[in-house]
Structures are given as structure tokens and as C-alpha cells.
Design a protein around this motif. Structure first.
Motif, PDB file in Angstrom:
ATOM      1  N   GLU A 138       8.237  -1.178  19.988  1.00 33.41           N
ATOM      2  CA  GLU A 138       7.405  -1.198  18.791  1.00 33.41           C
ATOM      3  C   GLU A 138       6.198  -2.084  19.044  1.00 33.41           C
ATOM      4  O   GLU A 138       6.332  -3.237  19.444  1.00 33.41           O
ATOM      5  CB  GLU A 138       8.217  -1.764  17.616  1.00 33.41           C
ATOM      6  CG  GLU A 138       7.440  -1.737  16.318  1.00 33.41           C
ATOM      7  CD  GLU A 138       7.672  -2.958  15.446  1.00 33.41           C
ATOM      8  OE1 GLU A 138       8.735  -3.054  14.819  1.00 33.41           O
ATOM      9  OE2 GLU A 138       6.761  -3.809  15.392  1.00 33.41           O
ATOM     10  N   PRO A 142      -0.483  -2.083  12.729  1.00 33.81           N
ATOM     11  CA  PRO A 142      -1.462  -2.644  11.784  1.00 33.81           C
ATOM     12  C   PRO A 142      -1.059  -2.349  10.342  1.00 33.81           C
ATOM     13  O   PRO A 142      -0.129  -1.577  10.089  1.00 33.81           O
ATOM     14  CB  PRO A 142      -2.750  -1.903  12.132  1.00 33.81           C
ATOM     15  CG  PRO A 142      -2.301  -0.590  12.669  1.00 33.81           C
ATOM     16  CD  PRO A 142      -0.994  -0.865  13.374  1.00 33.81           C
ATOM     17  N   TYR A 178       4.819   0.661  13.904  1.00 37.94           N
ATOM     18  CA  TYR A 178       5.475   0.338  12.630  1.00 37.94           C
ATOM     19  C   TYR A 178       4.407  -0.133  11.653  1.00 37.94           C
ATOM     20  O   TYR A 178       4.097  -1.318  11.564  1.00 37.94           O
ATOM     21  CB  TYR A 178       6.512  -0.757  12.901  1.00 37.94           C
ATOM     22  CG  TYR A 178       7.350  -1.200  11.725  1.00 37.94           C
ATOM     23  CD1 TYR A 178       8.250  -0.329  11.112  1.00 37.94           C
ATOM     24  CD2 TYR A 178       7.282  -2.509  11.255  1.00 37.94           C
ATOM     25  CE1 TYR A 178       9.046  -0.762  10.050  1.00 37.94           C
ATOM     26  CE2 TYR A 178       8.077  -2.949  10.206  1.00 37.94           C
ATOM     27  CZ  TYR A 178       8.954  -2.067   9.606  1.00 37.94           C
ATOM     28  OH  TYR A 178       9.751  -2.501   8.576  1.00 37.94           O
ATOM     29  N   ARG A 376      16.672   2.690  13.230  1.00 36.98           N
ATOM     30  CA  ARG A 376      16.222   3.118  14.556  1.00 36.98           C
ATOM     31  C   ARG A 376      17.397   3.325  15.500  1.00 36.98           C
ATOM     32  O   ARG A 376      17.385   4.212  16.348  1.00 36.98           O
ATOM     33  CB  ARG A 376      15.274   2.077  15.152  1.00 36.98           C
ATOM     34  CG  ARG A 376      13.968   1.987  14.393  1.00 36.98           C
ATOM     35  CD  ARG A 376      13.101   0.938  15.022  1.00 36.98           C
ATOM     36  NE  ARG A 376      12.054   0.478  14.113  1.00 36.98           N
ATOM     37  CZ  ARG A 376      11.241  -0.526  14.377  1.00 36.98           C
ATOM     38  NH1 ARG A 376      11.356  -1.184  15.517  1.00 36.98           N
ATOM     39  NH2 ARG A 376      10.313  -0.879  13.514  1.00 36.98           N
ATOM     40  N   GLN A 393       4.861 -14.969  14.218  1.00 39.68           N
ATOM     41  CA  GLN A 393       6.030 -14.415  13.543  1.00 39.68           C
ATOM     42  C   GLN A 393       7.327 -14.714  14.291  1.00 39.68           C
ATOM     43  O   GLN A 393       8.352 -14.076  14.050  1.00 39.68           O
ATOM     44  CB  GLN A 393       5.850 -12.910  13.316  1.00 39.68           C
ATOM     45  CG  GLN A 393       4.779 -12.640  12.270  1.00 39.68           C
ATOM     46  CD  GLN A 393       4.677 -11.173  11.884  1.00 39.68           C
ATOM     47  OE1 GLN A 393       5.682 -10.482  11.741  1.00 39.68           O
ATOM     48  NE2 GLN A 393       3.461 -10.700  11.714  1.00 39.68           N
TER      49      GLN A 393
HETATM   50  N1  ARG Z   1       2.490  -5.145  10.199  1.00 40.09           N
HETATM   51  C1  ARG Z   1       2.835  -6.448  10.673  1.00 40.09           C
HETATM   52  C2  ARG Z   1       1.606  -7.359  10.686  1.00 40.09           C
HETATM   53  O1  ARG Z   1       0.525  -6.881  10.635  1.00 40.09           O
HETATM   54  C3  ARG Z   1       3.423  -6.447  12.037  1.00 40.09           C
HETATM   55  C4  ARG Z   1       4.736  -5.761  12.117  1.00 40.09           C
HETATM   56  C5  ARG Z   1       5.588  -6.360  13.153  1.00 40.09           C
HETATM   57  N2  ARG Z   1       6.799  -5.648  13.329  1.00 40.09           N
HETATM   58  C6  ARG Z   1       7.905  -5.818  12.614  1.00 40.09           C
HETATM   59  N3  ARG Z   1       8.923  -5.064  12.889  1.00 40.09           N
HETATM   60  N4  ARG Z   1       7.984  -6.738  11.712  1.00 40.09           N
HETATM   61  O2  ARG Z   1       1.722  -8.550  10.826  1.00 40.09           O
END
Ligand code: ARG
Length: 628
Positions: A138, A142, A178, A376, A393
Motif C-alpha cells: 500500500e 492521498p 488507499y 485485505r 504516523q
Molecule cells: N491518507 C493518509 C494520509 O494522507 C495515508 C494513509 C496511510 N495508510 C493507512 N493505511 N493508514 O495521511
């Protein structure tokens, strides 16, 4: 170059050096009476000027290493692989049989560089270690209607590299994006669209338009809050209700939202194509199944992993979680009266108390990640899954990995987080970068400027637009992958597009030069031969050739090393190593004006070098250029 033992799977058909290492191992094993595999493990790359080295003490034998070393030396017999050895105390240094080395390595490269059905660019450097195994990677991920920020760019670049790397190691790879496409902010976006949206702009450039709409409607919320004594925003309230409707499957709201999503994907795909990036699946937070979310919540409850938390407590926790977090779910400041939220009770693991479900029953980022991983696994039955997400994160990822492990999910140990540091100072001439296209355009422009400064380079270019775009993207990617992932770095357009130093431009130029030598000698009637057995490689007597060929031979090992550390920099360093070696070889290995056999042999070296460099560049998702 790699100096570790990353070559324990012995396969001379894909890695010529394995045959040379095996020959060393056979002699060591018989002199020391140890198993062949143990001996093989003890064969390391040597320092400069030495091919391989064996350190006797590593075998931990009873007899004194010096005595054993004597024995190995006295019993050494040169053969088709090994020319001679030298001894330095307890180290035995091996030099491979030079003419055989050059002949066999180049022949292998030449042969394996031919396109096949499964490997359109040839398979040199690839191996089958992952055969039969499946991985989900993954990356990028965005958020719709939000800026595609530096973190997404790094995730895209590193994720693509990893996916290519797993492909090269024989895995079946599923590239998954994702999307951040769920949460209260999409309720807000829908309201914004009703107020400010334009169908025409949406179809023309969804990403741009949705962003504009989102910014405007957020302004409304801010203004309302400012002008209200209790900071109440009716728009915000409406957004919450709308999102609740989305979670409750309201058709009309969902239809609109789905169009936002679909049109954004169309736009993203253009950009990804430009970047030479592709996805097998566009997933997203919205596609995590409701039942699975509820079931996951139930499982967390039954395993006693949950605790209650007031909304105020959860906000403080969330703020600490990540300064740049994804979900705006965490930044609502108007929920003080809301009922208690549910949180994971992870204090004992030093992982805090992340909220999984809000008081009003709506779900949160982390819960969708927990349920999403399970979904998944049901869908793909993967052997491994990698998340390419920035280090801001780290905590979030540790939390949901921990949850899955405490839930005793069968795949919990197969999850990996590949993280990376921040990019500082990413801005274009137009100011703060909001869109991926701005970054790409800026580097393209900078590249075009560089190219214009250099008439010599410019005159060969037939399509400056295409070329500057490709080179510009190479520069962005190389800058990103040059250092270890964990390093933060500062985005520097000027430096990264320079032809000086180890930049993407320099790398493309190295490849172009290898292509151009072939074009130039063709004018003299020297056309590469298709049968390597017709090349007299014994004419290649220069030490430069040997050094270069040995480096080319190590490529399959370099790919294996990268597979262990997940570091694109391993491949980037290799590319520059090869580029430096050829650039220092041009003066001694002249092709033009030489007698035919010698010209053919040298051309053959450059041809093989070009193939290997191109493979390494492709692994990095670059498009090797023929001219620039
Ligand atoms: N959309 C999230 C962001 O922009 C990142 C996603 C990361 N992936 C996940 N499985 N949490 O920070």
C-alpha cells in the motif's frame, strides 16, 4: 557494493558470481572439513582489488585460525574460476580467473537482458526467491480534495520502488492505493460543492476544483465559528449530518461523493502515469466494509481491549498523535457535549489510548485500518503486506498493528511498516506546493533551464519537452531515494537538477552516453553482434574492464541486499557506482577507430553496462533515456 552475505541462495544461472563463490566454498570445505553451506556463507566480497575474502575465525573451529589458513593456502588449486589467492594473516583473499570472469559475466548479462514474456526488459538481476508468494504493497494514498503533500510523494516513489523490487524477487505483487476518501470532511465537501461547485470544472480538473471548493467551504465554517458566541458552525453541523447519511448509505449523497472519487482517480492516474507509477487497486477508507468494521469493533470488545474516553480526552490524545495527521476527524472542536468515545486501552504498551469510535457512532481512521487489514487478508490472502507511510504516523501504525496482533489475526506478524522522514521546503515558483503536478512541472522547468544552459547537450535532443519532463522526474526521484529512507531532507530544485554531482540528470546522462557510443560506432559500420560467442573477450585486458565487469556481476546481489533493507538508496548508490566506473573508462576503452575485433569487444562491454544500468534505473521506476 554489498559486503554482506546476501547470496545464500546459490543460483549461478541468475548470478554468475555464485559459481565463483561455490568454487571457493568447495575448496574451503574440503580443507577445513566443514559443510559446504557453512563454507559458502563465509565467502565475502573483498576490499578493493580483491574479489572475495574468507575470514577463517568465523568458522569457529578448534584449531588455530593461522594453522587453518596455512592449510587452505597450501591446498589451494587454481581452476577455471579461481586464479590465485593471497593470505593476510587469518584472511584468505581470492582473485577470480580474469578472462573467464569477464567472458562468463558478460555472456550472462547479454543473454539475460533479452526480453521475455515475463520480463519485457530482461531478467538480469532478478531471482525467484519470492516465487509462489503474494504481497500487498500500500502506497501513495492521498486524500481527495486535499493537497498531495510531500509525504504522499515520498510514499509514491518509495512504494513503487518496493513493488518493483518485490517483482524482481519473484513475488506476485499487488499495488494498492488507499485513498483518504471518507470522513466528515467529505460531508463538508458535498455541501461546498452545492454552494460553489461547477460541473464543468469538476470534469476538467477534479483534483483542483474539489480542492478549491473544500478551501472555500472550510472558510465558511471558520467564519461561522468566529461570529458565533459558542463557536457553533451550522455548516459543520450540516456536514456531520451529511456524513452520517453517507455512513447510513444514503443514495443521493453517495452518488455525488462517488463522482468526486471517480473523477479524482482519473486525474491521479494521469499523474501517476507521468511518474511511471501504476496501481492494481484503488482502495480507500470508504471501501472498508461496514460489517467488517462492526465485527472488528465487536472483536476488540470481546478481547477486552477497549475503554471509554470522553471526547475532550480523545481530542488531547489525538493531537499528540500526529501533527500532520490525515484525518480531520480529530480536529473538531465542538463536540464537548458528545457521549463518550471508545478507545483502545494501550497505555500498558506505551501506545496511549487511541479512539476507535466516536460518541456519535461514526468510525475513525484507526478502526478502518484495523478492519481494512482484515478485509485485505480475506480478499488477497497475502503472505506479506507492507504499508509505505511517513514516520509521522509511526505511532498510529504501531497502534493498529498491535490491535491486530492482540486480536490474534493470522496475518498480524506479516505486516510491515516501511516509513520515511520528512521533506522540508518543498515549494514551487508559484508558492507552496499543493498539487503533485506543481512539483513535476517545477522540476521539468528547472531541467529545461539547465539544458538550455548547455548547448552541447541540447543539440542532440529531439523532444526537449518530453526529455526535460523525464529528466526532471528522475531528479525528483533520485533526490528522494539517495539517502536512507529515515533521513529527512530539504527539497532543492536547483541542486537536484544540476549535472554536477550524483543527481538524476547525471545518471540519465550516463545512460545516454552509453546509448550514443552505440549510435556513433554504427556510423563506422560497427554493429553489435547478436552472438556473444563471436566476441573475443580476451582482448579486454584493461584493469578498468575487470573492475567494471565485477561490479556488473554483483548486481543480482545488490538486488538481494535491497530486498533485505528495503532501502532504495542501495540501488541508487549502485547506479552511481556503475556510472562513475564507465565515466572513468571512456578514455581507456575507446571504441571508435579501433580494429574491428577490439571495437566489437569494447562495444560489447558498454552494451552490457547499459543493460544493467537501465535495469537498475527501472527498478527505481525511472525511464532510461536514449538521448538528451
Ligand atoms: N491518507 C493518509 C494520509 O494522507 C495515508 C494513509 C496511510 N495508510 C493507512 N493505511 N493508514 O495521511
Amino acid at each position: 557494493m554489498t559486503r554482506t552475505n546476501d547470496h545464500l541462495s546459490i543460483n549461478p544461472e541468475s548470478s554468475c558470481l555464485d559459481a565463483y563463490r561455490s568454487s571457493i566454498a568447495t575448496q574451503i570445505s574440503s580443507s577445513l572439513g566443514i559443510p559446504l553451506s557453512t563454507a559458502y556463507e563465509g565467502v565475502d566480497y573483498g576490499k578493493k582489488g580483491i574479489d572475495f575474502t574468507v575470514a577463517i575465525p568465523r568458522f569457529r573451529l578448534k584449531e588455530k585460525p593461522a594453522i587453518l589458513a596455512d592449510k587452505v593456502v597450501s591446498e589451494f588449486t587454481p581452476n577455471e574460476y579461481l586464479q590465485f589467492i593471497t593470505r593476510d594473516g587469518i584472511f584468505i583473499h581470492y582473485i577470480c580467473h580474469t578472462t573467464n570472469l569477464i567472458r562468463t559475466v558478460l555472456k550472462q548479462i547479454f543473454t539475460l537482458s533479452k526480453p521475455t514474456g515475463s520480463h519485457p526488459h530482461g531478467s538480469y538481476g532478478c531471482n525467484n526467491s519470492g516465487s509462489g508468494k503474494q504481497i500487498v504493497i500500500e502506497f501513495s494514498s492521498p486524500n481527495i480534495a486535499k493537497p498531495f503533500h510531500a509525504g504522499h510523494l515520498r510514499s509514491t516513489i518509495i512504494g513503487t520502488f518496493l513493488a518493483n523490487l518485490f517483482d524482481a524477487n519473484g513475488w506476485k505483487t499487488i499495488r494498492l492505493n488507499y485513498l483518504g476518501d471518507w470522513g466528515k470532511q467529505y460531508g463538508l465537501l458535498a455541501i461546498g460543492f452545492h454552494r460553489y461547485g461547477s460541473e464543468e470544472k469538476l470534469t476538467n480538473n477534479a483534483i483542483l476544483h474539489l480542492f478549491e471548493v473544500y478551501v472555500r467551504v472550510n472558510k465558511d465554517v471558520e467564519n461561522e465559528k468566529e461570529n458565533s458566541p459558542n463557536k457553533f458552525s451550522p455548516t459543520n453541523q450540516e456536514a456531520k449530518e451529511l456524513f452520517k447519511k453517507m455512513e447510513d448509505n444514503d443514495k443521493e449523497t453517495l452518488d455525488l461523493w462517488k463522482r468526486f472519487r471517480d473523477l479524482s482517480i482519473v486525474e491521479y492516474e494521469k499523474l501517476y502515469r507521468r511518474l511511471n507509477v501504476r496501481f492494481d487497486v484503488y482502495g480507500g477508507e470508504s471501501l472498508v466494509k461496514e460489517e467488517l468494521i462492526m465485527e472488528s469493533l465487536g472483536k476488540l470488545k470481546s478481547k477486552n481491549l477497549l475503554t471509554k474516553k470522553t471526547e475532550r480526552e480523545s481530542r488531547i490524545g489525538a493531537a499528540a498523535l500526529a501533527a500532520e495527521a490525515i484525518s480531520d476527524e480529530q480536529d473538531t472542536g465542538d463536540d464537548d457535549q458528545a457521549p463518550d468515545a471508545l478507545a483502545l486501552d494501550f497505555d500498558q504498551y506505551n501506545l496511549g489510548k487511541p479512539v476507535v469510535q466516536k460518541g456519535d457512532g461514526t468510525t475513525i481512521y484507526i478502526l478502518r485500518d484495523i478492519a481494512g487489514a482484515r478485509q485485505r487478508y480475506q480478499l488477497y490472502n497475502f503472505d506479506k503486506m507492507i504499508y509505505v507511510i511517513g514516520d509521522q504516523q509511526d505511532l498510529h501504525v504501531r497502534q493498529f498493528f498491535k490491535a491486530l496482533s492482540l486480536m490474534e489475526e493470522p496475518f498480524a506478524d506479516e505486516l510491515e511498516h516501511v516509513n520515511f522522514g520528512k521533506i522540508h521546503g518543498m515549494s514551487s515558483r508559484k508558492g507552496e506546493v499543493k498539487f503533485l503536478s506543481d512539483i513535476l512541472d517545477a522540476s521539468k522547468e528547472a531541467m529545461l533551464d539547465q539544458m538550455k544552459k548547455n548547448d552541447e547537450k541540447m543539440k542532440d535532443v529531439t523532444d526537449p519537452e518530453y526529455t526535460s519532463d523525464e529528466v526532471g522526474m528522475t531528479c525528483v526521484k533520485i533526490q528522494d531515494m539517495s539517502a536512507k529512507r529515515a533521513h529527512a531532507y530539504t527539497f532543492d530544485l536547483q541542486r537536484m537538477t544540476s549535472f554536477e554531482g550524483d543527481t538524476g540528470a547525471y545518471l540519465q546522462y550516463a545512460h545516454v552516453r552509453l546509448c550514443s557510443v552505440q549510435r556513433k560506432v554504427a556510423l563506422d559500420g560497427i554493429i553489435p553482434r547478436d552472438n556473444p560467442d563471436l566476441i573475443d573477450t580476451t582482448l579486454l585486458i584493461e584493469p578498468k574492464v575487470r573492475e567494471l565487469v565485477f561490479a556488473l556481476a554483483s548486481y543480482p546481489d545488490v538486488v538481494k541486499t535491497a530486498m533485505k533493507n528495503y532501502e532504495p538508496s542501495t540501488i541508487v548508490s549502485y547506479c552511481f557506482k556503475i556510472s562513475h566506473l564507465v565515466s572513468s573508462a571512456w578514455e581507456t576503452l575507446i571504441v571508435r577507430g579501433q580494429e574491428t575485433e577490439l571495437a566489437q569487444a569494447r562495444l560489447y562491454v558498454f552494451q552490457c553496462t547499459r543493460s544493467v544500468l537501465a535495469s537498475a534505473m527501472r527498478l527505481l521506476s525511472l525511464t532510461p533515456l536514449d538521448r538528451m
